[in-house]
Design a protein around this motif. Structure first.
Motif, mmCIF file in Angstrom:
data_model
loop_
_atom_site.group_PDB
_atom_site.id
_atom_site.type_symbol
_atom_site.label_atom_id
_atom_site.label_comp_id
_atom_site.label_asym_id
_atom_site.label_seq_id
_atom_site.Cartn_x
_atom_site.Cartn_y
_atom_site.Cartn_z
ATOM 1 N N ARG A 1 0.872 -1.114 0.072
ATOM 2 C CA ARG A 1 -0.094 0.097 -0.024
ATOM 3 C C ARG A 1 1.048 1.431 0.119
ATOM 4 O O ARG A 1 1.164 1.671 1.043
ATOM 5 C CB ARG A 1 -0.890 0.086 1.344
ATOM 6 C CG ARG A 1 -1.890 -1.010 1.112
ATOM 7 C CD ARG A 1 -3.005 -0.994 2.047
ATOM 8 N NE ARG A 1 -4.231 -1.842 1.956
ATOM 9 C CZ ARG A 1 -5.022 -1.988 2.527
ATOM 10 N NH1 ARG A 1 -5.011 -1.361 3.871
ATOM 11 N NH2 ARG A 1 -5.949 -2.795 2.315
ATOM 12 N N PRO A 2 1.407 1.827 -1.046
ATOM 13 C CA PRO A 2 2.028 2.869 -1.121
ATOM 14 C C PRO A 2 1.154 4.448 -1.135
ATOM 15 O O PRO A 2 -0.131 4.237 -1.245
ATOM 16 C CB PRO A 2 2.645 2.871 -2.529
ATOM 17 C CG PRO A 2 1.225 2.296 -3.549
ATOM 18 C CD PRO A 2 0.745 1.056 -2.451
ATOM 19 N N PHE A 3 1.830 5.129 -0.576
ATOM 20 C CA PHE A 3 1.170 6.708 -0.546
ATOM 21 C C PHE A 3 -0.155 6.595 0.577
ATOM 22 O O PHE A 3 -1.132 7.036 0.325
ATOM 23 C CB PHE A 3 0.910 7.424 -1.656
ATOM 24 C CG PHE A 3 2.038 7.196 -2.601
ATOM 25 C CD1 PHE A 3 3.101 7.963 -2.252
ATOM 26 C CD2 PHE A 3 2.146 6.145 -3.779
ATOM 27 C CE1 PHE A 3 4.454 8.076 -3.220
ATOM 28 C CE2 PHE A 3 3.069 6.138 -4.363
ATOM 29 C CZ PHE A 3 4.136 7.066 -4.103
ATOM 30 N N SER A 4 -0.205 5.513 1.480
ATOM 31 C CA SER A 4 -1.539 5.205 2.497
ATOM 32 C C SER A 4 -1.480 6.539 3.154
ATOM 33 O O SER A 4 -0.513 6.995 3.793
ATOM 34 C CB SER A 4 -1.281 4.057 3.074
ATOM 35 O OG SER A 4 -1.606 2.962 2.325
ATOM 36 N N ASN A 5 -2.788 7.122 3.317
ATOM 37 C CA ASN A 5 -2.947 8.476 4.012
ATOM 38 C C ASN A 5 -3.180 7.728 5.461
ATOM 39 O O ASN A 5 -3.986 6.900 5.832
ATOM 40 C CB ASN A 5 -4.475 8.768 3.445
ATOM 41 C CG ASN A 5 -4.635 10.148 4.447
ATOM 42 O OD1 ASN A 5 -4.400 10.400 5.533
ATOM 43 N ND2 ASN A 5 -5.451 11.328 3.618
#
Length: 169
Positions: free
Chosen positions: A68-72
């Motif tokens: 999960r890249p760039f997960s807030n």
């Protein structure tokens, strides 16, 4: 292979934990990178059901079983490059041995066209915007490693929607 360099660079960006991401319309948020451990037995299980899969995608799975890249940090889950278990769960209702949903980015499904891979084509990545109907899938005109590289460069934004003709002056 580009996949290895892209993942290595992404890990370097997150080596201190979270980092700020700027996305559309000036919105900034704290993001994190969540990796899943690779599993050669899981890759074998995937190949039993979906084959042939492209070498660059298999290389990706040998490094990480999805991520999960760039997960807030505040509301994770909008961007998911699926683990093999998630691939089986997501694709089960469609029962299509020639199309494989491998990621979901803000409701867009990212798909590998296995028939195109079998024919030796390099542009086997497709997407559906919204609910998945394979008949409505459109080409992204690239292979997996190119898609991943562009996606990382755009910091998790849906670069495939950036059309020049939509700009207003």
């Amino acid at each position: 292979m580009i996949v290895e360099k892209t993942i290595k660079s992404l890990c370097e960006l997150y080596k201190h934990g979270t980092r700020k991401i700027q996305c559309e319309e000036g919105f900034v948020y704290d993001s994190e990178l969540i990796f899943y451990e690779p599993s050669s037995s899981e890759i074998s299980r995937l190949l039993e059901s979906y084959s042939p899969l492209p070498e660059d995608y298999l290389k990706f799975l040998s490094i990480t079983n999805g991520f999960r890249p760039f997960s807030n940090v505040g509301c994770s889950g909008e961007i998911d490059i699926f683990s093999i278990d998630e691939i089986f769960r997501t694709n089960e209702p469609y029962d299509n041995p020639f199309k494989l949903i491998v990621a979901c980015v803000y409701d867009d499904n990212i798909i590998i066209d296995i028939e195109a891979v079998a024919k030796g084509k390099n542009d086997y990545m497709y997407l559906t915007e919204g609910p998945c109907d394979f008949d409505d899938a459109r080409s992204l005109y690239c292979d997996f490693q190119t898609w991943l590289d562009r996606f990382v460069m755009s910091q998790g934004n849906k670069y495939w929607t950036w059309r020049v003709e939509d700009r207003k002056y």
